[in-house]
Design a protein around this motif. Sequence first.
Motif, PDB file in Angstrom:
ATOM      1  N   SER A 237       0.864  -1.177   0.000  1.00 28.51           N
ATOM      2  CA  SER A 237       0.000   0.000   0.000  1.00 28.51           C
ATOM      3  C   SER A 237       0.907   1.237   0.000  1.00 28.51           C
ATOM      4  N   GLY A 238       0.401   2.362   0.473  1.00 21.96           N
ATOM      5  CA  GLY A 238       1.223   3.563   0.545  1.00 21.96           C
ATOM      6  C   GLY A 238       1.509   4.147  -0.828  1.00 21.96           C
ATOM      7  N   SER A 239       2.695   4.739  -0.982  1.00 22.46           N
ATOM      8  CA  SER A 239       3.007   5.463  -2.213  1.00 22.46           C
ATOM      9  C   SER A 239       3.100   4.553  -3.431  1.00 22.46           C
ATOM     10  N   TYR A 240       3.286   3.247  -3.227  1.00 19.45           N
ATOM     11  CA  TYR A 240       3.336   2.312  -4.347  1.00 19.45           C
ATOM     12  C   TYR A 240       2.028   2.317  -5.132  1.00 19.45           C
ATOM     13  N   MET A 241       0.929   2.633  -4.468  1.00 18.54           N
ATOM     14  CA  MET A 241      -0.376   2.608  -5.112  1.00 18.54           C
ATOM     15  C   MET A 241      -0.666   3.881  -5.896  1.00 18.54           C
ATOM     16  N   SER A 242       0.270   4.825  -5.888  1.00 14.01           N
ATOM     17  CA  SER A 242       0.141   6.020  -6.713  1.00 14.01           C
ATOM     18  C   SER A 242       0.717   5.733  -8.093  1.00 14.01           C
ATOM     19  N   ARG A 243       0.744   6.744  -8.943  1.00 13.02           N
ATOM     20  CA  ARG A 243       1.353   6.596 -10.264  1.00 13.02           C
ATOM     21  C   ARG A 243       2.776   7.146 -10.294  1.00 13.02           C
ATOM     22  N   ASP A 244       3.293   7.522  -9.140  1.00  9.09           N
ATOM     23  CA  ASP A 244       4.638   8.098  -9.074  1.00  9.09           C
ATOM     24  C   ASP A 244       5.683   7.072  -9.470  1.00  9.09           C
ATOM     25  N   ARG A 245       6.692   7.522 -10.177  1.00 10.41           N
ATOM     26  CA  ARG A 245       7.804   6.640 -10.551  1.00 10.41           C
ATOM     27  C   ARG A 245       8.870   6.604  -9.471  1.00 10.41           C
ATOM     28  N   GLN A 246       8.882   7.629  -8.604  1.00  4.84           N
ATOM     29  CA  GLN A 246       9.823   7.698  -7.493  1.00  4.84           C
ATOM     30  C   GLN A 246       9.010   7.658  -6.203  1.00  4.84           C
ATOM     31  N   LEU A 247       9.288   6.691  -5.338  1.00  8.90           N
ATOM     32  CA  LEU A 247       8.447   6.425  -4.173  1.00  8.90           C
ATOM     33  C   LEU A 247       9.140   6.838  -2.886  1.00  8.90           C
ATOM     34  N   ALA A 248       8.324   7.240  -1.925  1.00 11.57           N
ATOM     35  CA  ALA A 248       8.850   7.659  -0.625  1.00 11.57           C
ATOM     36  C   ALA A 248       8.944   6.501   0.357  1.00 11.57           C
ATOM     37  N   ASP A 249       8.217   5.415   0.095  1.00  5.90           N
ATOM     38  CA  ASP A 249       8.202   4.299   1.044  1.00  5.90           C
ATOM     39  C   ASP A 249       7.761   3.037   0.327  1.00  5.90           C
ATOM     40  N   LEU A 250       7.844   1.934   1.038  1.00  6.62           N
ATOM     41  CA  LEU A 250       7.318   0.662   0.549  1.00  6.62           C
ATOM     42  C   LEU A 250       6.613   0.006   1.733  1.00  6.62           C
ATOM     43  N   VAL A 251       5.312   0.229   1.811  1.00  5.44           N
ATOM     44  CA  VAL A 251       4.521  -0.226   2.947  1.00  5.44           C
ATOM     45  C   VAL A 251       3.995  -1.631   2.664  1.00  5.44           C
ATOM     46  N   ILE A 252       4.414  -2.584   3.474  1.00  4.64           N
ATOM     47  CA  ILE A 252       4.014  -3.983   3.292  1.00  4.64           C
ATOM     48  C   ILE A 252       3.146  -4.416   4.458  1.00  4.64           C
ATOM     49  N   GLY A 253       1.917  -4.803   4.141  1.00  2.98           N
ATOM     50  CA  GLY A 253       1.023  -5.365   5.143  1.00  2.98           C
ATOM     51  C   GLY A 253       1.161  -6.875   5.169  1.00  2.98           C
ATOM     52  N   VAL A 254       1.252  -7.437   6.357  1.00  2.00           N
ATOM     53  CA  VAL A 254       1.452  -8.876   6.521  1.00  2.00           C
ATOM     54  C   VAL A 254       0.223  -9.469   7.205  1.00  2.00           C
ATOM     55  N   VAL A 255      -0.476 -10.330   6.489  1.00  3.51           N
ATOM     56  CA  VAL A 255      -1.597 -11.059   7.091  1.00  3.51           C
ATOM     57  C   VAL A 255      -1.029 -12.351   7.670  1.00  3.51           C
ATOM     58  N   VAL A 256      -1.105 -12.503   8.987  1.00  4.06           N
ATOM     59  CA  VAL A 256      -0.514 -13.674   9.635  1.00  4.06           C
ATOM     60  C   VAL A 256      -1.599 -14.604  10.162  1.00  4.06           C
ATOM     61  N   ARG A 257      -1.209 -15.837  10.364  1.00  4.61           N
ATOM     62  CA  ARG A 257      -2.094 -16.829  10.970  1.00  4.61           C
ATOM     63  C   ARG A 257      -1.236 -17.767  11.806  1.00  4.61           C
ATOM     64  N   THR A 258      -1.880 -18.509  12.667  1.00  4.83           N
ATOM     65  CA  THR A 258      -1.173 -19.482  13.494  1.00  4.83           C
ATOM     66  C   THR A 258      -0.738 -20.663  12.632  1.00  4.83           C
ATOM     67  N   ARG A 259       0.506 -21.037  12.790  1.00  2.08           N
ATOM     68  CA  ARG A 259       1.033 -22.171  12.023  1.00  2.08           C
ATOM     69  C   ARG A 259       0.300 -23.448  12.431  1.00  2.08           C
TER      70      ARG A 259
END
Length: 213
Positions: free
Chosen positions: A134-156
């Motif tokens: 999510s974050g700036s990656y979802m814009s159309r910018d070619r130069q990004l300010a961040d790389l926001v990674i959401g992690v969906v976790v579950r119990t092994r």
Amino acid sequence: MKPRTLVAHQRYYGLEPVRLREAAGRVLSRIVGLPAGRAHVRGEHLRQDFAVNTVDGTALLTQLVDGGLLRPHAGQPDDYELTDQFRAIAAARVVAPLPREKARQLLARASVLAREINADWHRNPLEIEALAVSGSYMSRDRQLADLVIGVVVRTRSAVRRPRWGRMTHKQAGAQAIRDALAALSSFVAVHFVTEQAALPRPFAVVFRDDDGE
């Protein structure tokens, strides 16, 4: 606290990153050697160090308080305490923005890492159901300010974890996963959720593991 990274060509609290960092350094120099009870700065001095007039300075101080960099000093109007976030700004490094192609490569590496975690980190009580960007990656910018990674976790699941030698606390397992993903790049910001609906929008799923059950 993780060292703060400021991105060139971005503005923070209305200021260019180098100007923000230098001004924060000037403010910090005012309290060097002072005991904790006296380590606060008058609003007048803050406005001087940030080189803003009264009107713009008042708006800036409000933003810095709202952003968690300053804390009003109890009982003394127009006096402020400096938070750890403010100190991090003064020590921040300024870097070039992240090219979108490099961001794609990092997401590919994150997906490979997620597969390794699920397949090989048997001691970890958690595994990754999905990764989303999510974050700036979802814009159309070619130069990004961040790389926001959401992690969906579950119990092994029981069949995917060993009987002996596994981590007993999910918090420790989550921290291990966070550290591994964050180590990919200083641009990576990681946050955890337990269901996809809780991810910040807009987002794009870049990895999904449907083999956990």
